[in-house]
Design an enzyme around this catalytic site. Structure first.
Site, PDB file in Angstrom:
ATOM      1  N   GLY A  44      31.772  39.008  61.881  1.00 47.73           N
ATOM      2  CA  GLY A  44      32.888  39.453  61.048  1.00 47.73           C
ATOM      3  C   GLY A  44      34.218  38.766  61.297  1.00 47.73           C
ATOM      4  O   GLY A  44      35.228  39.135  60.683  1.00 47.73           O
ATOM      5  N   GLN A  45      34.227  37.770  62.185  1.00 46.50           N
ATOM      6  CA  GLN A  45      35.505  37.095  62.431  1.00 46.50           C
ATOM      7  C   GLN A  45      36.012  36.438  61.162  1.00 46.50           C
ATOM      8  O   GLN A  45      35.231  36.028  60.304  1.00 46.50           O
ATOM      9  CB  GLN A  45      35.321  36.043  63.531  1.00 46.50           C
ATOM     10  CG  GLN A  45      35.052  36.676  64.882  1.00 46.50           C
ATOM     11  CD  GLN A  45      34.873  35.649  65.986  1.00 46.50           C
ATOM     12  OE1 GLN A  45      35.325  34.514  65.875  1.00 46.50           O
ATOM     13  NE2 GLN A  45      34.196  36.068  67.040  1.00 46.50           N
ATOM     14  N   LYS A  46      37.335  36.337  61.100  1.00 50.13           N
ATOM     15  CA  LYS A  46      37.951  35.866  59.871  1.00 50.13           C
ATOM     16  C   LYS A  46      37.360  34.537  59.382  1.00 50.13           C
ATOM     17  O   LYS A  46      37.071  34.361  58.195  1.00 50.13           O
ATOM     18  CB  LYS A  46      39.465  35.707  60.075  1.00 50.13           C
ATOM     19  CG  LYS A  46      40.198  35.671  58.773  1.00 50.13           C
ATOM     20  CD  LYS A  46      41.669  36.024  58.923  1.00 50.13           C
ATOM     21  CE  LYS A  46      42.265  36.202  57.536  1.00 50.13           C
ATOM     22  NZ  LYS A  46      43.654  36.591  57.583  1.00 50.13           N
ATOM     23  N   SER A  47      37.135  33.623  60.329  1.00 48.88           N
ATOM     24  CA  SER A  47      36.621  32.301  59.952  1.00 48.88           C
ATOM     25  C   SER A  47      35.175  32.363  59.436  1.00 48.88           C
ATOM     26  O   SER A  47      34.678  31.418  58.839  1.00 48.88           O
ATOM     27  CB  SER A  47      36.679  31.368  61.157  1.00 48.88           C
ATOM     28  OG  SER A  47      35.912  31.917  62.211  1.00 48.88           O
ATOM     29  N   LEU A  48      34.499  33.471  59.692  1.00 45.96           N
ATOM     30  CA  LEU A  48      33.093  33.578  59.276  1.00 45.96           C
ATOM     31  C   LEU A  48      32.926  34.281  57.936  1.00 45.96           C
ATOM     32  O   LEU A  48      31.859  34.245  57.328  1.00 45.96           O
ATOM     33  CB  LEU A  48      32.296  34.360  60.335  1.00 45.96           C
ATOM     34  CG  LEU A  48      32.344  33.856  61.774  1.00 45.96           C
ATOM     35  CD1 LEU A  48      31.540  34.785  62.679  1.00 45.96           C
ATOM     36  CD2 LEU A  48      31.794  32.439  61.869  1.00 45.96           C
TER      37      LEU A  48
END
Lengths: 177, 184
Positions: B69-73
């Site tokens: 769920g990280q922003k870059s993902l």
């Protein structure tokens, strides 16, 4: 009287049409089976694995790139099968075959259906790469000892009367002389 | 549609469900997945890729996909929408600071055409933490009542203790089953 005749004719036509469809369906399934069993298809798979196996690691978590590789794989296999079907069956229509499939997918042999479905199964796909990688790099489980032992034993059994040196099973009788 | 896609769609009619689990990073998605599967939940690292588990529950085969769920993902989430029957949106109920982000991301997902047929379960996770917002507070903060396009519910839970996870999963299975498997 004309009506009776017409009715008969219609019935014949219907039967004729459905049995033609039967044959066509069976032939197509037979071709699919041939296609995925042939060496060319194995080569296609092999080349694909060779190209991408270095991305794969034996971790529970999957890398995002696996998904791209998976999509490419499904597309490759699908296009290959469909292209081959078109080559082998004149006038082959994927659309028509798909329609028939909806009613008859239970008539495809279990093995062949499982194999086709395995091409779309991500978990099976990942496993295929991990197996390729471990065979390639000699990591993981090593079955080669097992295979050697078994083949030597069987050779010895088969040729016991011929006095072949069991330690050099590759040499034929003529070279021993 | 290609041959393999067609065969797969046919096969999936047979009591199989695909569940996609998303949410901001550190919401507890992987912990929920592992806890539900009876695995050790200590030392779970942030997910940089995705996890898949196939669970048998109530005669159904659940294929659960948990994507980092990280922003870059988050731009990669779209690669996992196809054929999703149920969406589980996991919320860190103690993360008040990012509840706005959380609402925005969920709203975006609900506009996705490929998720239009999916049932939505919101897990208000981390109820074991002090200062966690209640499920009702999360419901209001995410404006869930305004959702008319999807069947949805919100369920409080704690992935760490395992409380109420099953209730949520049972609800989403029942909802999907009532939509999909009674049509034949």
């Amino acid at each position: 009287m004309a009506g009776f005749k017409d009715l008969n004719l219609d019935e014949d036509l219907a039967v004729g049409r459905s049995s033609r469809a039967d044959t066509r369906f069976d032939t197509t399934v037979g071709h699919i089976e041939d296609i995925i069993m042939e060496e060319r298809f194995q080569t296609l798979q092999h080349d694909f694995k060779e190209k991408y196996y270095h991305h794969f690691t034996d971790d529970e978590e999957n890398k995002l790139i696996y998904t791209d590789i998976f999509k490419e794989y499904v597309g490759l296999v699908e296009n290959y099968i469909q292209g081959e079907l078109k080559n082998r069956i004149s006038g082959f229509s994927m659309e028509d075959f798909s329609k028939t499939l909806e009613n008859r997918h239970d008539q495809i042999g279990g093995d062949i259906l499982d194999m086709l479905l395995s091409f779309t199964d991500f978990v099976a796909f990942k496993q295929m790469f991990l197996e390729y990688k471990s065979a390639k790099e000699g990591t993981g489980m090593d079955f080669s000892d097992l295979i050697t032992i078994r083949s030597t034993t069987s050779l010895r059994d088969e040729h016991q009367g011929m006095q072949i040196d069991p330690d050099s099973p590759r040499e034929g009788p003529s070279s021993n002389r | 549609m290609g041959l393999l896609t067609i065969l797969k769609k046919m096969k999936q009619k047979e009591k199989e469900m695909r569940i996609l689990m998303l949410g901001l990073d550190n919401a507890g998605k992987t912990t929920i997945l592992k806890k539900f599967n009876g695995e050790d939940i200590n030392a779970i690292e942030p997910t940089l890729g995705f996890n898949i588990k196939t669970l048998e529950h109530r005669e159904f085969k659940l294929n659960i996909w948990d994507v980092g769920g990280q922003k870059s993902l988050r731009s990669y989430w779209r690669n996992y929408f196809e054929s999703t029957d149920g969406l589980i949106w996991v919320v860190d109920s103690a993360d008040r600071r990012r509840i706005g982000d959380c609402k925005k991301e969920l709203k975006g997902l609900l506009l996705e055409e490929r998720l239009s047929g999916a049932t939505l379960l919101v897990f208000a996770n981390k109820q074991d933490l002090p200062g966690a917002l209640s499920a009702e507070e999360i419901r209001d903060a995410l404006d869930l009542e305004s959702i008319k396009t999807h069947h949805w519910t919100i369920q409080w839970c704690s992935a760490v203790t395992g409380e109420k996870l099953l209730d949520g999963i049972d609800w989403i299975i029942s909802d999907i089953a009532s939509r999909i498997f009674t049509m034949d």
